[in-house]
Design an enzyme around this catalytic site. Structure first.
Site, mmCIF file in Angstrom:
data_model
loop_
_atom_site.group_PDB
_atom_site.id
_atom_site.type_symbol
_atom_site.label_atom_id
_atom_site.label_comp_id
_atom_site.label_asym_id
_atom_site.label_seq_id
_atom_site.Cartn_x
_atom_site.Cartn_y
_atom_site.Cartn_z
ATOM 1 N N GLY A 167 34.733 1.699 20.595
ATOM 2 C CA GLY A 167 35.377 2.545 21.596
ATOM 3 C C GLY A 167 34.521 2.818 22.817
ATOM 4 O O GLY A 167 33.389 2.357 22.929
ATOM 5 N N LYS A 193 42.705 -10.729 10.514
ATOM 6 C CA LYS A 193 43.424 -9.527 10.055
ATOM 7 C C LYS A 193 43.829 -8.792 11.334
ATOM 8 O O LYS A 193 43.063 -8.011 11.886
ATOM 9 C CB LYS A 193 42.492 -8.663 9.192
ATOM 10 C CG LYS A 193 43.175 -7.831 8.125
ATOM 11 C CD LYS A 193 44.343 -6.985 8.593
ATOM 12 C CE LYS A 193 43.920 -5.693 9.229
ATOM 13 N NZ LYS A 193 45.059 -4.950 9.833
ATOM 14 N N GLU A 246 32.944 -4.507 18.404
ATOM 15 C CA GLU A 246 33.376 -4.083 19.744
ATOM 16 C C GLU A 246 34.168 -2.800 19.546
ATOM 17 O O GLU A 246 35.284 -2.832 19.029
ATOM 18 C CB GLU A 246 34.278 -5.149 20.390
ATOM 19 C CG GLU A 246 33.619 -6.498 20.586
ATOM 20 C CD GLU A 246 32.547 -6.500 21.649
ATOM 21 O OE1 GLU A 246 32.403 -5.496 22.379
ATOM 22 O OE2 GLU A 246 31.818 -7.498 21.734
ATOM 23 N N GLY A 280 29.249 -0.182 20.079
ATOM 24 C CA GLY A 280 29.237 -1.458 19.386
ATOM 25 C C GLY A 280 27.893 -2.100 19.185
ATOM 26 O O GLY A 280 26.857 -1.579 19.583
ATOM 27 N N CYS A 304 39.608 -0.102 25.720
ATOM 28 C CA CYS A 304 38.285 0.415 25.346
ATOM 29 C C CYS A 304 37.466 0.727 26.581
ATOM 30 O O CYS A 304 36.660 1.655 26.568
ATOM 31 C CB CYS A 304 37.568 -0.594 24.466
ATOM 32 S SG CYS A 304 37.502 -2.244 25.199
ATOM 33 N N THR A 322 35.402 3.228 16.461
ATOM 34 C CA THR A 322 34.006 3.359 16.052
ATOM 35 C C THR A 322 33.880 3.723 14.572
ATOM 36 O O THR A 322 33.005 3.213 13.867
ATOM 37 C CB THR A 322 33.303 4.397 16.953
ATOM 38 O OG1 THR A 322 33.330 3.867 18.284
ATOM 39 C CG2 THR A 322 31.861 4.637 16.543
ATOM 40 N N GLU A 342 37.230 9.640 22.714
ATOM 41 C CA GLU A 342 38.101 8.631 23.312
ATOM 42 C C GLU A 342 39.559 9.024 23.108
ATOM 43 O O GLU A 342 39.982 9.242 21.970
ATOM 44 C CB GLU A 342 37.821 7.289 22.638
ATOM 45 C CG GLU A 342 38.562 6.144 23.265
ATOM 46 C CD GLU A 342 38.253 4.820 22.579
ATOM 47 O OE1 GLU A 342 38.178 4.792 21.336
ATOM 48 O OE2 GLU A 342 38.093 3.818 23.297
HETATM 49 P P1 NDP Z 1 41.129 0.726 14.163
HETATM 50 O O1 NDP Z 1 39.668 0.730 13.976
HETATM 51 O O2 NDP Z 1 41.945 1.702 13.444
HETATM 52 O O3 NDP Z 1 41.754 -0.692 13.792
HETATM 53 C C1 NDP Z 1 41.228 -1.911 14.234
HETATM 54 C C2 NDP Z 1 41.465 -2.963 13.165
HETATM 55 O O4 NDP Z 1 40.713 -2.624 11.992
HETATM 56 C C3 NDP Z 1 42.918 -3.047 12.713
HETATM 57 O O5 NDP Z 1 43.239 -4.374 12.388
HETATM 58 C C4 NDP Z 1 42.903 -2.173 11.469
HETATM 59 O O6 NDP Z 1 43.982 -2.450 10.601
HETATM 60 C C5 NDP Z 1 41.569 -2.567 10.864
HETATM 61 N N1 NDP Z 1 41.035 -1.608 9.896
HETATM 62 C C6 NDP Z 1 41.363 -0.311 9.711
HETATM 63 N N2 NDP Z 1 40.647 0.218 8.692
HETATM 64 C C7 NDP Z 1 39.835 -0.761 8.233
HETATM 65 C C8 NDP Z 1 38.853 -0.837 7.199
HETATM 66 N N3 NDP Z 1 38.564 0.208 6.418
HETATM 67 N N4 NDP Z 1 38.207 -2.004 7.002
HETATM 68 C C9 NDP Z 1 38.464 -3.078 7.779
HETATM 69 N N5 NDP Z 1 39.414 -3.068 8.762
HETATM 70 C C10 NDP Z 1 40.075 -1.926 9.001
HETATM 71 O O7 NDP Z 1 41.333 0.830 15.725
HETATM 72 P P2 NDP Z 1 42.706 0.985 16.499
HETATM 73 O O8 NDP Z 1 43.714 0.070 15.963
HETATM 74 O O9 NDP Z 1 43.054 2.402 16.571
HETATM 75 O O10 NDP Z 1 42.286 0.409 17.912
HETATM 76 C C11 NDP Z 1 41.848 1.195 18.920
HETATM 77 C C12 NDP Z 1 40.337 1.198 18.971
HETATM 78 O O11 NDP Z 1 39.849 -0.090 19.279
HETATM 79 C C13 NDP Z 1 39.828 2.089 20.058
HETATM 80 O O12 NDP Z 1 38.783 2.903 19.611
HETATM 81 C C14 NDP Z 1 39.294 1.117 21.099
HETATM 82 O O13 NDP Z 1 38.312 1.638 21.915
HETATM 83 C C15 NDP Z 1 38.837 -0.010 20.275
HETATM 84 N N6 NDP Z 1 38.788 -1.223 21.072
HETATM 85 C C16 NDP Z 1 37.562 -1.709 21.442
HETATM 86 C C17 NDP Z 1 37.469 -2.813 22.261
HETATM 87 C C18 NDP Z 1 36.146 -3.382 22.640
HETATM 88 O O14 NDP Z 1 36.110 -4.560 22.976
HETATM 89 N N7 NDP Z 1 35.059 -2.638 22.619
HETATM 90 C C19 NDP Z 1 38.663 -3.482 22.769
HETATM 91 C C20 NDP Z 1 39.884 -2.890 22.311
HETATM 92 C C21 NDP Z 1 39.919 -1.791 21.490
HETATM 93 P P3 NDP Z 1 45.356 -1.610 10.696
HETATM 94 O O15 NDP Z 1 45.534 -1.172 12.077
HETATM 95 O O16 NDP Z 1 46.347 -2.597 10.271
HETATM 96 O O17 NDP Z 1 45.224 -0.490 9.725
#
Ligand code: NDP
Length: 496
Positions: free
Chosen positions: A253, A176, A251, A459, A285, A231, A386
């Protein structure tokens, strides 16, 4: 691919249109559409999971010898390399990262498949020291259907980090991707097809996470979720997983401290701090977003850092000289701007940036310049939350004890950086910092062979590393009886 076409999705071994609403993905540098596709629907989630389950049970993938599975993964790595430039250009359009960065991400995805192919064919199961009349063994089995939920900031690399070990372990995977950056996951599914991976083992479901990601996580046939993202979403997934007694890796924020001690090599520290926060426009992140500088060094260091940050080349992601591209979306840029306004309202001062650039491409895309705030304490919201953008908050520190307390004073604990010529001091400090990764005299360097993950709100679980494949396997103990006589307890004697 032409713009007029609606891209098919890869669902349960077939390429077909999604059952959800039609939408366009956009190039963040111009706001123009890149591709049209139909989002997946809840029926598509069901079809993808059922298809993955059937492929897991009947394709023979899980039963193939490890070196045979590895051969397919090596082919996937090879095809990623063959198509590297095409993939890098597509990723540039998908999320607006500069081309040099997307080339590196594509190369890392190929390396990830190669690495987990090797991990697969060299994974050892053990014969444990026997404590009875038996041979005891510890083995690993695939889990079944794994869900890989990924964010928009580093598509192909994030997906590879989940799909490669999950497939290597013998599982099926339903991806996804983020709704706004689905194109590389779809290309990866094509490559899996072309490499001869049995059909149905990989499906891709673009669309809203709150609908599709949620349904996927709840699905009874999904046996593990590997998630990268925010998160809040990670905690939501963890709650669902708790009800299903399902393992997850999260993984999440970060709000990582970068520390410059008074004996730091300033050339290295300036270059490393800049790279740590401003590469990927801060949409990382592990961005080193809180800077702590020894007070004695603060002014001279900040002067050099600010001058160097002002020289960073913000602009067209297609231009190889560009260091920072646009942010992912208009909404995200507004969120970054709100944080800068919050910092200023709390008494912060702008040392650099803080204003949208204008003219040419800057008027079309979601650009935001390198921004440095100072005059704030670690307790301020901009130091605790973040921002996920090119915003650095700089703070002087006096004593090491105070520094350690502030650096660790965060809900997040993903990464940290230390700049010092004194390796013993840096080592001791590194041990005191609470973070999944500590970089000493370097920053934001990654190796697929080194486990990665966060503590606390950053995480659960680890990705990467040779043993990263075990995240996608269940452990099983096997005992082989070697007794000459029946087990004594029942009092049955041999031959009776
Ligand atoms: P989100 O948590 O909004 O989205 C991440 C993924 O989860 C997307 O595919 C999103 O879909 C999906 N998603 C959203 N809501 C749900 C739900 N209720 N159930 C299951 N899946 C869901 O994060 P962002 O897209 O805003 O990404 C940025 C974040 O990712 C930052 O906080 C960053 O720190 C973190 N990150 C962490 C990394 C790490 O390795 N620790 C690496 C890179 C980023 P959709 O977007 O299509 O709604």
């Amino acid at each position: 691919m032409t713009l007029e076409q609606t891209l098919p999705l890869c669902i349960a071994g077939t390429w077909r249109l999604g059952g959800g609403a039609r939408y366009a993905t956009c190039y963040p540098a111009t706001g123009e559409p890149v591709a049209w596709l139909n989002a997946a629907s809840l029926d598509d989630v069901e079809a993808a999971v059922q298809g993955a389950h059937q492929a897991f049970l009947h394709s023979g993938w899980a039963q193939r010898k490890p070196h045979e599975r590895a051969a397919v993964l090596y082919r996937i790595a090879g095809l990623i390399r063959e198509r590297a430039e095409e993939l890098a250009q597509l990723q540039r359009q998908d999320n607006g990262k500069p081309i040099n960065e997307t080339r590196a991400l594509v190369a890392s995805a190929a390396g990830t498949f190669q690495f987990f192919a090797a991990a697969c064919e060299t994974l050892e199961e053990t014969i444990t020291p026997s404590r009875g009349d038996f041979v005891s063994m510890s083995l690993y089995e695939p889990m079944g259907v794994v869900a890989a939920i990924t964010p928009w900031n580093s598509p192909i690399a994030s997906e590879a980090q989940k799909v490669a070990p999950a497939l290597a372990a013998g599982n099926a995977v339903v991806i996804k991707p983020a709704e706004i950056t689905p194109l590389l996951a779809l290309q990866l599914a094509r490559i899996c097809d072309d490499a001869g991976l049995p059909k149905g083992l990989v499906s891709v479901l673009p669309g809203k996470g709150s609908l599709l990601g949620d349904a996927l996580t709840r699905h009874p046939l999904v046996k593990r979720v590997s998630f990268t993202g925010g998160t809040g979403t990670g905690k939501h997934i963890a709650h669902i997983a708790a009800d299903k007694m399902m393992p997850v890796s999260l993984e999440l924020g970060g709000k990582s401290p970068t520390i410059v001690l008074e004996d730091a090599d300033l050339d290295h520290a300036v270059a490393g701090v800049l790279y740590g926060i401003f590469s990927s426009s801060g949409e990382a992140c592990i961005a080193g977003s809180r800077l702590f500088v020894a007070r004695k060094l603060y002014e001279p260091f900040m002067a050099r850092l600010t001058a160097a940050a002002a020289q960073l080349r913000l602009g067209d992601p297609a231009d190889e000289r560009t260091q920072m591209g646009p942010l992912i979306s208009a909404a995200h840029r507004e969120s970054v701007e709100r944080y800068v306004a919050l910092g200023l309202a709390a008494g912060g001062r702008l040392r650099l940036g803080g204003q949208r650039p204008s003219g040419g491409l800057f008027d079309q895309g979601y650009f935001y310049p390198p921004t440095i705030l100072e005059g704030l304490g670690n307790q301020q919201q901009v130091c605790q939350e973040e921002i996920f953008g090119p915003v650095l908050v700089a703070m002087p520190f006096d004593s090491e004890a105070e520094l350690v307390e502030q650096a660790n004073d965060s809900l997040y604990a993903l990464a940290a950086g230390i700049w010092s010529r004194d390796y013993k001091r840096a080592w001791a400090l590194g041990r005191k910092l609470q973070a999944g990764t500590v970089w000493i005299n370097t920053y934001k360097q990654f190796s697929i062979s080194t486990p990665f993950g966060g503590w606390r709100d950053s995480g659960l679980g680890r990705e990467k590393g040779r043993l990263g494949i075990l995240q996608y396997m269940e452990q099983k103990s096997l005992y082989w009886g070697m007794n000459e006589q029946p087990l004594a307890w029942a009092g049955v004697e041999a031959g009776q």
